[in-house]
Write a protein that holds these residues in place. Sequence first.
Motif, PDB file in Angstrom:
ATOM      1  N   ALA A 110     -13.918  26.909  33.076  1.00 27.05           N
ATOM      2  CA  ALA A 110     -14.118  28.331  33.340  1.00 27.05           C
ATOM      3  C   ALA A 110     -15.353  28.883  32.640  1.00 27.05           C
ATOM      4  O   ALA A 110     -15.913  29.904  33.068  1.00 27.05           O
ATOM      5  N   VAL A 111     -15.805  28.218  31.559  1.00 22.03           N
ATOM      6  CA  VAL A 111     -16.978  28.719  30.845  1.00 22.03           C
ATOM      7  C   VAL A 111     -18.252  27.993  31.273  1.00 22.03           C
ATOM      8  O   VAL A 111     -19.334  28.305  30.776  1.00 22.03           O
ATOM      9  N   VAL A 112     -18.132  27.043  32.183  1.00 20.96           N
ATOM     10  CA  VAL A 112     -19.324  26.385  32.745  1.00 20.96           C
ATOM     11  C   VAL A 112     -19.213  26.397  34.272  1.00 20.96           C
ATOM     12  O   VAL A 112     -19.171  25.344  34.917  1.00 20.96           O
ATOM     13  N   PRO A 113     -19.154  27.593  34.879  1.00 20.15           N
ATOM     14  CA  PRO A 113     -18.945  27.667  36.330  1.00 20.15           C
ATOM     15  C   PRO A 113     -20.090  27.068  37.137  1.00 20.15           C
ATOM     16  O   PRO A 113     -19.926  26.807  38.330  1.00 20.15           O
ATOM     17  N   GLU A 114     -21.249  26.857  36.490  1.00 20.34           N
ATOM     18  CA  GLU A 114     -22.383  26.281  37.212  1.00 20.34           C
ATOM     19  C   GLU A 114     -22.125  24.833  37.636  1.00 20.34           C
ATOM     20  O   GLU A 114     -22.777  24.323  38.551  1.00 20.34           O
ATOM     21  N   ILE A 115     -21.187  24.164  36.947  1.00 18.19           N
ATOM     22  CA  ILE A 115     -20.872  22.764  37.265  1.00 18.19           C
ATOM     23  C   ILE A 115     -19.495  22.729  37.923  1.00 18.19           C
ATOM     24  O   ILE A 115     -18.509  23.133  37.306  1.00 18.19           O
ATOM     25  N   PRO A 116     -19.394  22.273  39.172  1.00 21.45           N
ATOM     26  CA  PRO A 116     -18.074  22.214  39.831  1.00 21.45           C
ATOM     27  C   PRO A 116     -17.069  21.428  38.990  1.00 21.45           C
ATOM     28  O   PRO A 116     -17.433  20.438  38.337  1.00 21.45           O
ATOM     29  N   TYR A 117     -15.815  21.859  39.031  1.00 22.22           N
ATOM     30  CA  TYR A 117     -14.792  21.241  38.187  1.00 22.22           C
ATOM     31  C   TYR A 117     -14.698  19.735  38.411  1.00 22.22           C
ATOM     32  O   TYR A 117     -14.596  18.960  37.453  1.00 22.22           O
ATOM     33  N   ILE A 118     -14.734  19.308  39.679  1.00 20.14           N
ATOM     34  CA  ILE A 118     -14.582  17.880  39.962  1.00 20.14           C
ATOM     35  C   ILE A 118     -15.742  17.097  39.356  1.00 20.14           C
ATOM     36  O   ILE A 118     -15.543  16.017  38.775  1.00 20.14           O
ATOM     37  N   ASP A 157     -29.948  18.865  32.417  1.00 18.03           N
ATOM     38  CA  ASP A 157     -29.607  20.292  32.427  1.00 18.03           C
ATOM     39  C   ASP A 157     -28.093  20.498  32.378  1.00 18.03           C
ATOM     40  O   ASP A 157     -27.605  21.475  31.802  1.00 18.03           O
ATOM     41  N   GLU A 158     -27.324  19.563  32.966  1.00 20.97           N
ATOM     42  CA  GLU A 158     -25.862  19.676  32.896  1.00 20.97           C
ATOM     43  C   GLU A 158     -25.383  19.450  31.462  1.00 20.97           C
ATOM     44  O   GLU A 158     -24.498  20.173  30.976  1.00 20.97           O
ATOM     45  N   LEU A 159     -25.951  18.472  30.780  1.00 18.65           N
ATOM     46  CA  LEU A 159     -25.571  18.233  29.387  1.00 18.65           C
ATOM     47  C   LEU A 159     -25.943  19.425  28.509  1.00 18.65           C
ATOM     48  O   LEU A 159     -25.203  19.789  27.591  1.00 18.65           O
ATOM     49  N   ARG A 160     -27.099  20.020  28.787  1.00 21.09           N
ATOM     50  CA  ARG A 160     -27.489  21.212  28.005  1.00 21.09           C
ATOM     51  C   ARG A 160     -26.491  22.343  28.212  1.00 21.09           C
ATOM     52  O   ARG A 160     -26.137  23.055  27.276  1.00 21.09           O
ATOM     53  N   ARG A 161     -26.050  22.531  29.451  1.00 17.65           N
ATOM     54  CA  ARG A 161     -25.107  23.620  29.729  1.00 17.65           C
ATOM     55  C   ARG A 161     -23.759  23.352  29.048  1.00 17.65           C
ATOM     56  O   ARG A 161     -23.158  24.253  28.475  1.00 17.65           O
ATOM     57  N   ILE A 162     -23.303  22.109  29.086  1.00 17.59           N
ATOM     58  CA  ILE A 162     -22.043  21.751  28.423  1.00 17.59           C
ATOM     59  C   ILE A 162     -22.172  21.934  26.917  1.00 17.59           C
ATOM     60  O   ILE A 162     -21.295  22.516  26.262  1.00 17.59           O
ATOM     61  N   GLY A 163     -23.274  21.439  26.353  1.00 17.75           N
ATOM     62  CA  GLY A 163     -23.492  21.584  24.916  1.00 17.75           C
ATOM     63  C   GLY A 163     -23.565  23.037  24.500  1.00 17.75           C
ATOM     64  O   GLY A 163     -22.997  23.429  23.468  1.00 17.75           O
ATOM     65  N   SER A 164     -24.259  23.860  25.290  1.00 22.29           N
ATOM     66  CA  SER A 164     -24.372  25.288  24.969  1.00 22.29           C
ATOM     67  C   SER A 164     -23.006  25.964  24.958  1.00 22.29           C
ATOM     68  O   SER A 164     -22.704  26.779  24.081  1.00 22.29           O
ATOM     69  N   ALA A 165     -22.147  25.607  25.936  1.00 26.27           N
ATOM     70  CA  ALA A 165     -20.810  26.210  25.996  1.00 26.27           C
ATOM     71  C   ALA A 165     -19.960  25.814  24.797  1.00 26.27           C
ATOM     72  O   ALA A 165     -19.082  26.582  24.367  1.00 26.27           O
ATOM     73  N   LEU A 166     -20.229  24.633  24.226  1.00 23.14           N
ATOM     74  CA  LEU A 166     -19.468  24.170  23.067  1.00 23.14           C
ATOM     75  C   LEU A 166     -20.123  24.562  21.747  1.00 23.14           C
ATOM     76  O   LEU A 166     -19.532  24.360  20.676  1.00 23.14           O
ATOM     77  N   GLY A 167     -21.342  25.090  21.818  1.00 18.07           N
ATOM     78  CA  GLY A 167     -22.050  25.459  20.595  1.00 18.07           C
ATOM     79  C   GLY A 167     -22.596  24.265  19.838  1.00 18.07           C
ATOM     80  O   GLY A 167     -22.709  24.297  18.610  1.00 18.07           O
ATOM     81  N   ILE A 168     -22.922  23.185  20.551  1.00 15.92           N
ATOM     82  CA  ILE A 168     -23.458  21.982  19.921  1.00 15.92           C
ATOM     83  C   ILE A 168     -24.732  21.568  20.641  1.00 15.92           C
ATOM     84  O   ILE A 168     -25.052  22.079  21.719  1.00 15.92           O
TER      85      ILE A 168
END
Length: 386
Positions: free
Chosen positions: A57-65, A80-91
């Motif tokens: 829910a906090v990374v809607p840019e990446i489809p759940y599947i 860019d996907e790893l950056r978005r995931i890392g940003s959502a986790l604060g790492i």
Amino acid sequence: MKMSRDREVPAAKSAASHRTDDWAGVTIDPHKAIVFPNRMREQRRAHGYLKLLRFAAVVPEIPYIRLSKIERGEVFPRADELRRIGSALGISAADLLNDIDAPGFDLDIWAQPFAEGKIHDDDEERFAALLGAALRARRTLDPDLSIAAIERDFGLPPVNLSRVENAAKTFARWNPAIRNSLFALFDVADETALRAHVAAEHRRGLLAPFLAAISNPEERRARTRAKTAQLAGELSQGAAPPPAPADLAPPSLPGIHPAPAPSASVSRLLPVHGTPLPSGAIALTMTGEQVEAPRNAGPNAFALRVCRQTLGGGLPGQAIVFVDPARYPVAGGLAAIREGEAYRLLAVTIDRDGALSGYSLNPEITVSIDGLDPAEVAAVIGAIFP
């Protein structure tokens, strides 16, 4: 205690097991679906997201599947996907990477949370590998047995053809329609006859040349090392430059950005390659032309004349596209797939399982992009229409 690290399973010869004798000499890879073991699940749970659905829910840019496939290591993510995931986790995004050669890393242990009670049948995995090899051999020996002909004459769609050839499932997991297509393709009456046919070809040594491309744990590990190193390099360079504006892109080609107009500043010129091949691919022949590179082009980008309307009227044959081998294609865009000394242009889609596929209209071809070597796949980052 010595850890098992990444388990390979060779066949065991046993007079008590006719099936094992039939599949003797076949090495299987229990982890063939895991190409990118990473720390996403570990980091997600450490930062309070015990369920992937909540984190999605906090990374809607990446489809759940697709997010699930990234976490399970079943696909290579983009930087860019790893950056978005890392940003959502604060790492840092780099904290999501794993070193599969690090002391103490064990792929068996890493994969346990995703096993979900699945039972691994080594004999059936061996038969799946041999069936894939037999299908590859069948296509190699019959030049008229094209991907399009297999779909037309036997009802086996290209995506499923690719998955059978790569032993994506054991035979029992294929639906009746796919199994019947395989019976017809091998001209056998039923499953018993198919297994006997494949076993006979294996005993004659006909399948050995094709097996290494299907079940090769070391090749998988090499791909993982190479892709992890590539991603680490991309992440260390910071965010990628923004894409060119899309306001002039043809509406039928989402994600394709025209090259910028020439400016007064010093421009970078790229040589244009491309002559048409009968198969619809584009040979990397120099045309003598040069065009200005788009500002988002990487150092290894090149220009490719489309030559034919393989993707329909939205991308005419006289168009020139810019291909960047350092970028991975995304759904809604275009991909250039290397085929020896040629490239094939494909429109990219994503299915409900998060898998990327590419297709062309003329000829009608569908390719599983996730099943290709990432080194053979490049993104189209722009196009001009002279």
